[in-house]
Design a protein around this motif. Structure first.
Motif, PDB file in Angstrom:
ATOM      1  N   THR A 135       0.723  -1.460   0.274  1.00  0.00           N
ATOM      2  CA  THR A 135      -0.254  -0.362   0.183  1.00  0.00           C
ATOM      3  C   THR A 135       0.773   1.039  -0.581  1.00  0.00           C
ATOM      4  O   THR A 135       0.424   2.654   0.071  1.00  0.00           O
ATOM      5  N   LYS A 136       2.384   1.056   0.334  1.00  0.00           N
ATOM      6  CA  LYS A 136       3.160   2.700   0.085  1.00  0.00           C
ATOM      7  C   LYS A 136       4.426   2.377  -0.702  1.00  0.00           C
ATOM      8  O   LYS A 136       5.113   1.669  -0.241  1.00  0.00           O
ATOM      9  N   LEU A 137       3.586   2.557  -1.745  1.00  0.00           N
ATOM     10  CA  LEU A 137       4.659   2.097  -3.193  1.00  0.00           C
ATOM     11  C   LEU A 137       5.433   3.573  -3.135  1.00  0.00           C
ATOM     12  O   LEU A 137       6.105   3.127  -4.279  1.00  0.00           O
ATOM     13  N   ARG A 138       5.798   4.238  -2.414  1.00  0.00           N
ATOM     14  CA  ARG A 138       6.553   5.544  -2.428  1.00  0.00           C
ATOM     15  C   ARG A 138       7.462   6.008  -1.119  1.00  0.00           C
ATOM     16  O   ARG A 138       6.339   6.304  -0.012  1.00  0.00           O
ATOM     17  N   GLU A 139       7.958   5.982  -1.019  1.00  0.00           N
ATOM     18  CA  GLU A 139       8.515   6.333   0.307  1.00  0.00           C
ATOM     19  C   GLU A 139       7.964   7.645   0.884  1.00  0.00           C
ATOM     20  O   GLU A 139       8.217   8.733   0.142  1.00  0.00           O
ATOM     21  N   ASN A 140       7.206   7.785   2.286  1.00  0.00           N
ATOM     22  CA  ASN A 140       6.940   8.643   2.763  1.00  0.00           C
ATOM     23  C   ASN A 140       8.532   9.747   3.780  1.00  0.00           C
ATOM     24  O   ASN A 140       8.615   9.182   4.601  1.00  0.00           O
ATOM     25  N   VAL A 141       8.514  10.837   3.056  1.00  0.00           N
ATOM     26  CA  VAL A 141       9.820  11.434   3.548  1.00  0.00           C
ATOM     27  C   VAL A 141       9.515  12.914   4.754  1.00  0.00           C
ATOM     28  O   VAL A 141      10.087  13.127   5.076  1.00  0.00           O
ATOM     29  N   ASN A 142       7.523  12.368   4.927  1.00  0.00           N
ATOM     30  CA  ASN A 142       8.092  13.371   5.874  1.00  0.00           C
ATOM     31  C   ASN A 142       7.591  13.498   7.159  1.00  0.00           C
ATOM     32  O   ASN A 142       7.075  13.283   7.361  1.00  0.00           O
ATOM     33  N   TYR A 143       8.913  13.938   7.397  1.00  0.00           N
ATOM     34  CA  TYR A 143       9.394  12.887   9.422  1.00  0.00           C
ATOM     35  C   TYR A 143       9.069  14.726   9.699  1.00  0.00           C
ATOM     36  O   TYR A 143       9.423  15.632   9.517  1.00  0.00           O
ATOM     37  N   SER A 144       9.653  13.791  11.375  1.00  0.00           N
ATOM     38  CA  SER A 144       9.427  15.072  11.803  1.00  0.00           C
ATOM     39  C   SER A 144      10.730  15.127  12.748  1.00  0.00           C
ATOM     40  O   SER A 144      11.421  14.473  12.262  1.00  0.00           O
ATOM     41  N   ALA A 162      17.777  19.621  12.174  1.00  0.00           N
ATOM     42  CA  ALA A 162      16.789  18.933  11.493  1.00  0.00           C
ATOM     43  C   ALA A 162      15.229  19.581  11.316  1.00  0.00           C
ATOM     44  O   ALA A 162      15.140  19.400  10.397  1.00  0.00           O
ATOM     45  N   THR A 163      15.178  20.376  12.458  1.00  0.00           N
ATOM     46  CA  THR A 163      13.904  21.053  12.763  1.00  0.00           C
ATOM     47  C   THR A 163      14.122  21.871  11.220  1.00  0.00           C
ATOM     48  O   THR A 163      13.077  22.574  11.160  1.00  0.00           O
ATOM     49  N   ALA A 164      14.911  22.556  10.744  1.00  0.00           N
ATOM     50  CA  ALA A 164      14.753  23.233   9.869  1.00  0.00           C
ATOM     51  C   ALA A 164      14.577  23.053   8.688  1.00  0.00           C
ATOM     52  O   ALA A 164      14.033  23.913   7.828  1.00  0.00           O
ATOM     53  N   ILE A 165      15.286  21.863   8.627  1.00  0.00           N
ATOM     54  CA  ILE A 165      14.995  21.884   6.949  1.00  0.00           C
ATOM     55  C   ILE A 165      13.850  20.357   7.639  1.00  0.00           C
ATOM     56  O   ILE A 165      12.819  20.329   5.934  1.00  0.00           O
ATOM     57  N   ALA A 166      13.080  19.481   8.298  1.00  0.00           N
ATOM     58  CA  ALA A 166      11.925  19.181   8.385  1.00  0.00           C
ATOM     59  C   ALA A 166      10.591  20.295   8.098  1.00  0.00           C
ATOM     60  O   ALA A 166       9.885  20.427   7.070  1.00  0.00           O
ATOM     61  N   PRO A 170       9.327  17.592   2.305  1.00  0.00           N
ATOM     62  CA  PRO A 170       9.275  16.617   2.229  1.00  0.00           C
ATOM     63  C   PRO A 170      10.504  16.679   1.526  1.00  0.00           C
ATOM     64  O   PRO A 170      11.133  15.757   1.171  1.00  0.00           O
ATOM     65  N   VAL A 171      10.343  17.669   0.208  1.00  0.00           N
ATOM     66  CA  VAL A 171      11.320  17.585  -0.827  1.00  0.00           C
ATOM     67  C   VAL A 171      12.752  18.063  -0.095  1.00  0.00           C
ATOM     68  O   VAL A 171      14.315  16.946  -0.653  1.00  0.00           O
ATOM     69  N   ALA A 172      12.482  18.492   0.605  1.00  0.00           N
ATOM     70  CA  ALA A 172      14.265  19.064   1.539  1.00  0.00           C
ATOM     71  C   ALA A 172      14.745  18.250   1.804  1.00  0.00           C
ATOM     72  O   ALA A 172      15.665  17.959   2.029  1.00  0.00           O
ATOM     73  N   ILE A 173      13.929  17.302   2.545  1.00  0.00           N
ATOM     74  CA  ILE A 173      13.974  16.576   3.697  1.00  0.00           C
ATOM     75  C   ILE A 173      14.962  15.191   2.671  1.00  0.00           C
ATOM     76  O   ILE A 173      15.901  14.499   2.775  1.00  0.00           O
ATOM     77  N   ALA A 174      14.161  14.920   2.227  1.00  0.00           N
ATOM     78  CA  ALA A 174      15.071  13.739   0.428  1.00  0.00           C
ATOM     79  C   ALA A 174      15.938  14.719   0.410  1.00  0.00           C
ATOM     80  O   ALA A 174      17.045  13.747   0.074  1.00  0.00           O
ATOM     81  N   ASN A 175      16.283  15.649  -0.108  1.00  0.00           N
ATOM     82  CA  ASN A 175      16.885  15.993  -0.695  1.00  0.00           C
ATOM     83  C   ASN A 175      17.960  16.281  -0.200  1.00  0.00           C
ATOM     84  O   ASN A 175      19.313  15.660  -0.538  1.00  0.00           O
ATOM     85  N   THR A 176      17.679  16.358   1.011  1.00  0.00           N
ATOM     86  CA  THR A 176      18.666  16.866   1.491  1.00  0.00           C
ATOM     87  C   THR A 176      19.370  15.059   2.122  1.00  0.00           C
ATOM     88  O   THR A 176      21.103  15.003   2.417  1.00  0.00           O
ATOM     89  N   VAL A 177      18.764  13.628   2.853  1.00  0.00           N
ATOM     90  CA  VAL A 177      20.030  12.936   3.490  1.00  0.00           C
ATOM     91  C   VAL A 177      19.967  11.877   2.108  1.00  0.00           C
ATOM     92  O   VAL A 177      20.209  11.337   2.137  1.00  0.00           O
ATOM     93  N   TYR A 178      19.384  12.414   0.432  1.00  0.00           N
ATOM     94  CA  TYR A 178      19.947  11.318  -0.751  1.00  0.00           C
ATOM     95  C   TYR A 178      20.266  11.766  -2.078  1.00  0.00           C
ATOM     96  O   TYR A 178      21.662  11.345  -2.281  1.00  0.00           O
ATOM     97  N   PHE A 192      14.946  13.789  -3.788  1.00  0.00           N
ATOM     98  CA  PHE A 192      12.458  13.151  -3.740  1.00  0.00           C
ATOM     99  C   PHE A 192      12.072  12.172  -5.137  1.00  0.00           C
ATOM    100  O   PHE A 192      11.848  11.736  -4.464  1.00  0.00           O
ATOM    101  N   ASN A 193      13.063  13.072  -5.947  1.00  0.00           N
ATOM    102  CA  ASN A 193      12.536  11.761  -7.268  1.00  0.00           C
ATOM    103  C   ASN A 193      13.271  10.654  -7.053  1.00  0.00           C
ATOM    104  O   ASN A 193      12.026   9.578  -7.539  1.00  0.00           O
ATOM    105  N   TYR A 194      14.249  10.221  -6.974  1.00  0.00           N
ATOM    106  CA  TYR A 194      14.005   9.111  -6.638  1.00  0.00           C
ATOM    107  C   TYR A 194      14.603   8.657  -5.259  1.00  0.00           C
ATOM    108  O   TYR A 194      15.662   7.315  -4.783  1.00  0.00           O
TER     109      TYR A 194
END
Length: 285
Positions: A135-144, A162-166, A170-178, A192-194
């Protein structure tokens, strides 16, 4: 192979590792008992008898030495071909499992060399866990912020960073960690795209590019990564990853934890994965 399986169950019962029916139906009880033979300290003769049964069935070609290792376990698994699945059976394994995936599993597992029940059960257990029952086919990167520190401590110095990026979403979070790794460009939205996609959460531009070619669609999946959320590509990408990382080899050796480590990089969610694997053994025949 039903006669051979009954003989093996009878032997396992004789040495006290199995207490169920001698019916040739190999569920989790029988399978767990067989894997425990690796640690069995009693007489080697019953183990030699089992190896002889496997050798006579022409699935075992090793020494008849009473030492149950990877070869003997793999041989036992090859007595049980991968069974067909249906949406109804998948829901018995995981009640909230999404429909529409069974046909893609049945149509494609042989192509990616999933040939045994042990291999299929391990595949289903890990993919169901990773995707919440498909049911979850794209990673939810909307982390606290707190969760970012727990999951990605390497990328954040403290709660404030972490708060500044959160707060940027989600786009900023994914781009930061990936971003800047796994083939992702650090200066665009590749992170984010990948992000994780498909039932196994394939991650990174390199994997999307290789997978796209590997499943025979050229650069289609790489050019349009959101396609990985469609059931066909979600399942094929997982099967491609499974084969590429030799998961079948370890599944057939009975090393389920090793498979989980390949998928997850650790033992995150191991208890649920083990429970799903056991349920699959008892549901699929």
């Amino acid at each position: 192979m039903n006669a051979e399986l009954k003989q093996i169950q009878a032997t396992l019962k004789t040495i006290g590792l199995y207490t169920g029916a001698i019916d040739g139906l190999i569920g989790n009880k029988t399978y767990s008992a067989f894997v425990k033979l690796k640690e069995y300290k009693g007489s080697k003769q019953p183990l030699r008898d089992i190896q002889t049964i496997l050798a006579t069935a022409r699935v075992y070609f090793g020494a008849i030495d009473g030492i149950i290792g990877n070869g003997s376990i793999s041989a036992f698994n090859h007595l049980m071909p991968a069974p067909k699945v249906t949406d109804e059976l998948l829901k018995k394994i995981y009640k909230n499992c999404a429909s529409g995936f069974a046909d893609y599993i049945n149509q494609n597992i042989a192509t990616y060399h999933i040939k045994t029940k042990a291999d299929l059960c391990a595949f289903l257990a890990n993919n169901i866990h990773e995707s919440g029952g498909f049911t979850k086919l794209r990673e939810n990167v909307n982390y606290s912020p707190k969760r970012l520190l727990e999951v990605f401590p390497k990328y954040f110095k403290n709660l404030a960073s972490a708060t500044a990026i959160a707060n940027r979403g989600p786009v900023a979070i994914a781009n930061t960690v990936y971003g800047g790794r796994m083939g992702n460009n650090p200066n665009n939205d590749d992170g984010f795209n990948y992000r994780g996609g498909g039932t196994i959460h394939l991650t990174g531009a390199d994997n999307y590019r290789l997978c796209s070619v590997g499943i025979g669609v050229g650069t289609k999946l790489f050019d349009n990564p959101d396609l990985i959320a469609q059931p066909e590509y979600a399942m094929k990408s997982a099967l491609w990853f499974w084969e590429r990382n030799q998961c079948s080899r370890f599944a057939n050796f009975g090393d389920f934890e090793r498979v989980c480590r390949i998928i997850n990089g650790g033992t995150n969610g191991l208890a649920e994965r083990i429970a799903l694997n056991a349920k699959a053994w008892d549901v699929l025949f």
